[in-house]
Design a protein around this motif. Structure first.
Motif, PDB file in Angstrom:
ATOM      1  N   GLY A 143       0.615  -0.805  -0.093  1.00 24.06           N
ATOM      2  CA  GLY A 143       0.354   0.479  -0.018  1.00 24.06           C
ATOM      3  C   GLY A 143       0.993   0.625  -0.022  1.00 24.06           C
ATOM      4  N   GLY A 144       2.000   1.115  -0.416  1.00 24.27           N
ATOM      5  CA  GLY A 144       3.108   2.471  -0.384  1.00 24.27           C
ATOM      6  C   GLY A 144       3.413   2.450   1.309  1.00 24.27           C
ATOM      7  N   ALA A 145       3.556   1.727   2.124  1.00 23.96           N
ATOM      8  CA  ALA A 145       3.927   2.045   3.473  1.00 23.96           C
ATOM      9  C   ALA A 145       4.961   1.840   3.295  1.00 23.96           C
ATOM     10  CB  ALA A 145       3.049   0.893   4.224  1.00 23.96           C
ATOM     11  N   GLY A 146       6.021   1.376   3.279  1.00 24.50           N
ATOM     12  CA  GLY A 146       7.210   1.249   2.871  1.00 24.50           C
ATOM     13  C   GLY A 146       7.532   2.918   2.589  1.00 24.50           C
ATOM     14  N   ALA A 147       6.996   3.273   1.647  1.00 25.56           N
ATOM     15  CA  ALA A 147       7.031   3.996   1.335  1.00 25.56           C
ATOM     16  C   ALA A 147       7.335   5.444   2.036  1.00 25.56           C
ATOM     17  CB  ALA A 147       6.798   4.863  -0.593  1.00 25.56           C
ATOM     18  N   LEU A 148       6.269   5.967   2.756  1.00 31.88           N
ATOM     19  CA  LEU A 148       5.889   6.265   3.727  1.00 31.88           C
ATOM     20  C   LEU A 148       6.827   6.860   4.415  1.00 31.88           C
ATOM     21  CD1 LEU A 148       3.252   6.727   1.630  1.00 31.88           C
ATOM     22  CD2 LEU A 148       2.487   7.784   4.128  1.00 31.88           C
ATOM     23  N   GLN A 149       7.571   5.477   5.500  1.00 26.14           N
ATOM     24  CA  GLN A 149       8.152   5.045   6.715  1.00 26.14           C
ATOM     25  C   GLN A 149       8.984   5.852   6.291  1.00 26.14           C
ATOM     26  OE1 GLN A 149       7.613   1.422   6.940  1.00 26.14           O
ATOM     27  NE2 GLN A 149       6.959   1.046   8.737  1.00 26.14           N
ATOM     28  N   ALA A 150       9.614   5.568   4.354  1.00 21.45           N
ATOM     29  CA  ALA A 150      10.927   5.749   4.462  1.00 21.45           C
ATOM     30  C   ALA A 150      11.238   7.593   4.202  1.00 21.45           C
ATOM     31  CB  ALA A 150      11.400   5.453   2.598  1.00 21.45           C
ATOM     32  N   LEU A 151      10.195   8.042   4.146  1.00 19.48           N
ATOM     33  CA  LEU A 151       9.521   9.809   3.844  1.00 19.48           C
ATOM     34  C   LEU A 151       9.297  10.526   4.865  1.00 19.48           C
ATOM     35  CD1 LEU A 151       7.248   9.642   0.868  1.00 19.48           C
ATOM     36  CD2 LEU A 151       9.955  11.014   1.001  1.00 19.48           C
ATOM     37  N   GLY A 152       9.491   9.196   6.178  1.00 19.59           N
ATOM     38  CA  GLY A 152       9.407  10.423   7.515  1.00 19.59           C
ATOM     39  C   GLY A 152       8.011   9.911   8.039  1.00 19.59           C
ATOM     40  N   ALA A 153       7.320   9.236   7.606  1.00 18.18           N
ATOM     41  CA  ALA A 153       5.976   8.531   8.665  1.00 18.18           C
ATOM     42  C   ALA A 153       5.691   7.582   9.169  1.00 18.18           C
ATOM     43  CB  ALA A 153       5.129   8.628   7.757  1.00 18.18           C
ATOM     44  N   ARG A 154       5.285   7.719  10.698  1.00 23.83           N
ATOM     45  CA  ARG A 154       6.239   6.812  11.704  1.00 23.83           C
ATOM     46  C   ARG A 154       4.395   5.833  11.754  1.00 23.83           C
ATOM     47  NH1 ARG A 154       6.755   8.296  17.002  1.00 23.83           N
ATOM     48  NH2 ARG A 154       7.489   6.345  17.727  1.00 23.83           N
ATOM     49  N   LEU A 155       4.567   4.238  11.346  1.00 26.51           N
ATOM     50  CA  LEU A 155       2.992   3.295  11.316  1.00 26.51           C
ATOM     51  C   LEU A 155       2.756   2.457  12.975  1.00 26.51           C
ATOM     52  CD1 LEU A 155       3.826   2.184   7.560  1.00 26.51           C
ATOM     53  CD2 LEU A 155       2.807   4.490   8.624  1.00 26.51           C
ATOM     54  N   LEU A 156       2.143   2.936  13.303  1.00 23.41           N
ATOM     55  CA  LEU A 156       2.404   2.184  14.930  1.00 23.41           C
ATOM     56  C   LEU A 156       0.909   1.594  15.078  1.00 23.41           C
ATOM     57  CD1 LEU A 156       3.015   6.057  16.697  1.00 23.41           C
ATOM     58  CD2 LEU A 156       4.516   4.407  15.837  1.00 23.41           C
ATOM     59  N   ASP A 157       1.655   0.471  16.223  1.00 18.53           N
ATOM     60  CA  ASP A 157       0.551  -0.505  16.253  1.00 18.53           C
ATOM     61  C   ASP A 157       0.325  -0.275  17.472  1.00 18.53           C
ATOM     62  OD1 ASP A 157       2.299  -1.299  18.393  1.00 18.53           O
ATOM     63  OD2 ASP A 157       3.138  -2.878  17.841  1.00 18.53           O
ATOM     64  N   ILE A 158      -0.819  -1.196  18.445  1.00 23.33           N
ATOM     65  CA  ILE A 158      -1.580  -0.309  19.490  1.00 23.33           C
ATOM     66  C   ILE A 158      -0.485   0.020  20.424  1.00 23.33           C
ATOM     67  CG2 ILE A 158      -2.102  -3.097  20.238  1.00 23.33           C
ATOM     68  CD1 ILE A 158      -4.746  -2.218  20.953  1.00 23.33           C
ATOM     69  N   ASP A 159      -0.114  -0.618  20.312  1.00 24.98           N
ATOM     70  CA  ASP A 159       1.245  -0.061  22.048  1.00 24.98           C
ATOM     71  C   ASP A 159       2.216   0.901  21.617  1.00 24.98           C
ATOM     72  OD1 ASP A 159       0.678  -2.494  23.600  1.00 24.98           O
ATOM     73  OD2 ASP A 159       1.725  -3.305  22.402  1.00 24.98           O
ATOM     74  N   GLY A 160       1.954   1.544  20.506  1.00 26.56           N
ATOM     75  CA  GLY A 160       2.980   2.310  19.710  1.00 26.56           C
ATOM     76  C   GLY A 160       4.577   1.976  19.641  1.00 26.56           C
ATOM     77  N   ARG A 161       4.463   0.520  18.659  1.00 32.31           N
ATOM     78  CA  ARG A 161       5.195   0.457  18.315  1.00 32.31           C
ATOM     79  C   ARG A 161       5.651   0.307  16.674  1.00 32.31           C
ATOM     80  NH1 ARG A 161       5.777  -4.777  22.573  1.00 32.31           N
ATOM     81  NH2 ARG A 161       3.967  -4.967  20.999  1.00 32.31           N
ATOM     82  N   GLU A 162       6.461   0.205  15.821  1.00 32.50           N
ATOM     83  CA  GLU A 162       6.858   1.020  14.839  1.00 32.50           C
ATOM     84  C   GLU A 162       6.380  -0.291  14.288  1.00 32.50           C
ATOM     85  OE1 GLU A 162       8.566   4.094  12.909  1.00 32.50           O
ATOM     86  OE2 GLU A 162       9.986   4.836  14.532  1.00 32.50           O
ATOM     87  N   LEU A 163       5.794  -0.593  12.914  1.00 29.09           N
ATOM     88  CA  LEU A 163       5.570  -1.834  12.119  1.00 29.09           C
ATOM     89  C   LEU A 163       6.776  -2.170  11.185  1.00 29.09           C
ATOM     90  CD1 LEU A 163       2.053  -1.752  11.281  1.00 29.09           C
ATOM     91  CD2 LEU A 163       2.869  -2.521  13.176  1.00 29.09           C
ATOM     92  N   PRO A 164       7.533  -3.835  11.190  1.00 29.53           N
ATOM     93  CA  PRO A 164       7.948  -3.244  10.151  1.00 29.53           C
ATOM     94  C   PRO A 164       7.866  -3.679   8.989  1.00 29.53           C
ATOM     95  CG  PRO A 164       7.441  -5.414  11.330  1.00 29.53           C
ATOM     96  CD  PRO A 164       7.134  -4.414  11.762  1.00 29.53           C
ATOM     97  N   TYR A 165       8.584  -4.142   7.500  1.00 26.18           N
ATOM     98  CA  TYR A 165       8.397  -3.407   6.733  1.00 26.18           C
ATOM     99  C   TYR A 165       7.060  -4.768   6.045  1.00 26.18           C
ATOM    100  CZ  TYR A 165      13.269  -1.709   5.823  1.00 26.18           C
ATOM    101  OH  TYR A 165      13.608  -0.125   5.823  1.00 26.18           O
ATOM    102  N   GLY A 166       6.087  -4.390   4.622  1.00 26.95           N
ATOM    103  CA  GLY A 166       5.557  -5.928   4.388  1.00 26.95           C
ATOM    104  C   GLY A 166       4.126  -5.802   4.689  1.00 26.95           C
TER     105      GLY A 166
END
Length: 397
Positions: A143-166
């Motif tokens: 979904g372009g998630a990796g691209a957004l992460q490289a551009l500085g967005a942080r993708l977080l789970d319910i515990d506030g931890r950043e998601l790995p790739y994929g």
């Protein structure tokens, strides 16, 4: 008389670039019509070869940079700086394409578009005012998630931890923190050249339509579909520009959903041929042709849904030009592509896929020769022929 032949093929995936396909077809044409003017117009659809083709067409250059490949390793990737020097073309396939994913690692739930974001940042470093992203031939479904992460967005789970790739990790996405996004994105025009038929979610969503081609099992397809549904929900809530339909909007499913991720940043998703082909002056060249030859790896019922042979045929018919389409395989619907007057498969006999890929250039040249000889023969037949002393019927079945 056929004196001017326009050769306007796509590439054959994992086999021939558009340039190589054009050269192979031209060789076949010249075997039959040695004095013909053959105008080579290798075409790009946003996938492999797009950056190089547009750099060459505009007097620009390729910029090579290290970036994260689709399975997480560092690779040598590139983008194009066009001749105007104010526009960069990021070809997602150059850093996250299917050809960069080893066959034993083809799991679209694990691959990433992180490198796409890195290329966008590298282009921003050159001070460009416009970023054009070419979508196609992807090996990802995140979904372009990796691209957004490289551009500085942080993708977080319910515990506030950043998601790995994929892409499969997006099932655990709870919140997106956009505060670290590169501020330069707001200062540039971000355009995405994509197939508008590709959408992110639903029964015709990108995971279901293209997941199996990228190595997903039926179970993984359903897993990815659910993950992208969650991605669309969170992305819309936390980041998307108001009124943007990230689930079913045209082009949101481009390149495994990269279209949706970039649209959430304010990118405009545009029909790829409207964006790309004007650089190649295609219409004027078609208008001067006696015959147009196009080609792609497969010709079938999907071809009218934004594939190069259908677009070439549509434009050629604006000038009344005949169109021959060559293909590695002819599937259901190959005979019904609007604007294509004749189609011809390149395989002379059944053979293993590996052999066909290895011999693709030779097979394409030989098939072009066979097809052209039939066309020349047909042009020499009298308009009215007699059969057993009577006039030939107007329709023979």
């Amino acid at each position: 008389m056929l004196t001017r032949v326009v050769v306007a093929p796509s590439g054959f995936k994992e086999s021939l670039s558009a340039e190589a396909a054009a050269d192979a077809i031209a060789a076949g044409v010249l075997r039959v019509l040695p004095d013909a003017q053959v105008d080579l117009v290798p075409l790009v659809d946003g996938g492999e070869g797009t950056a190089a083709a547009l750099a060459a067409a505009t007097g620009g250059r390729l910029v090579t940079v290290p970036a994260t490949g689709p399975v997480g390793e560092t690779i040598s990737a590139h983008f194009a700086l066009l001749g105007s020097r104010d526009t960069a073309v990021v070809e997602m396939a150059a850093v996250a394409g299917l050809s960069l994913v080893p066959r034993d690692l083809r799991d679209p739930g694990a691959t990433t578009t992180y490198g796409v974001g890195e290329l966008l940042r590298a282009a921003l470093d050159l001070g460009v005012r416009r970023l054009l992203v070419g979508c196609g031939d992807s090996g990802t479904s995140d979904g372009g998630a990796g691209a957004l992460q490289a551009l500085g967005a942080r993708l977080l789970d319910i515990d506030g931890r950043e998601l790995p790739y994929g892409g499969r990790e997006l099932t655990r996405l709870h919140r997106i923190d956009p505060t670290g996004l590169d501020p330069r994105l707001k200062e540039v025009e971000l355009l995405v050249a994509c197939n508008p038929y590709n959408v992110l979610c639903g029964e015709r969503g990108v995971a279901r339509v293209f997941g199996p081609q990228k190595g997903a099992t039926p179970a993984q397809v359903e897993e990815l579909s659910a993950a992208l549904e969650n991605w669309a929900d969170v992305l819309t809530r936390d980041l998307a520009v108001g009124g943007t339909d990230l689930r079913h909007g045209p082009g949101t499913g481009a390149s495994g959903g990269l279209g949706a991720g970039l649209a959430a940043l304010g990118a405009r998703l545009l029909p790829r041929f409207d964006v790309l082909l004007d650089h190649l002056d295609l219409d004027a060249r078609l208008a001067r042709a006696d015959l147009v030859v196009t080609a792609e790896g497969a010709l079938d019922h999907q071809t009218p849904r934004g594939k190069i042979p259908a677009e070439v045929a549509r434009r050629a018919k604006l000038y009344g030009r005949p169109v021959l389409a060559l293909a590695g395989t002819l599937g259901e619907g190959a005979q019904d592509v609007p604007g294509v007057d004749a189609c011809h498969g390149i395989l002379p006999a059944p053979m293993a896929l590996a052999e066909a890929l290895f011999r693709a250039s030779e097979l394409l040249t030989d098939a072009t020769e066979r097809a052209l000889r039939m066309i020349v023969l047909g042009s020499r037949l009298p308009a009215q022929a007699e059969v057993s002393g009577t006039q030939r019927p107007s329709s023979v079945r």
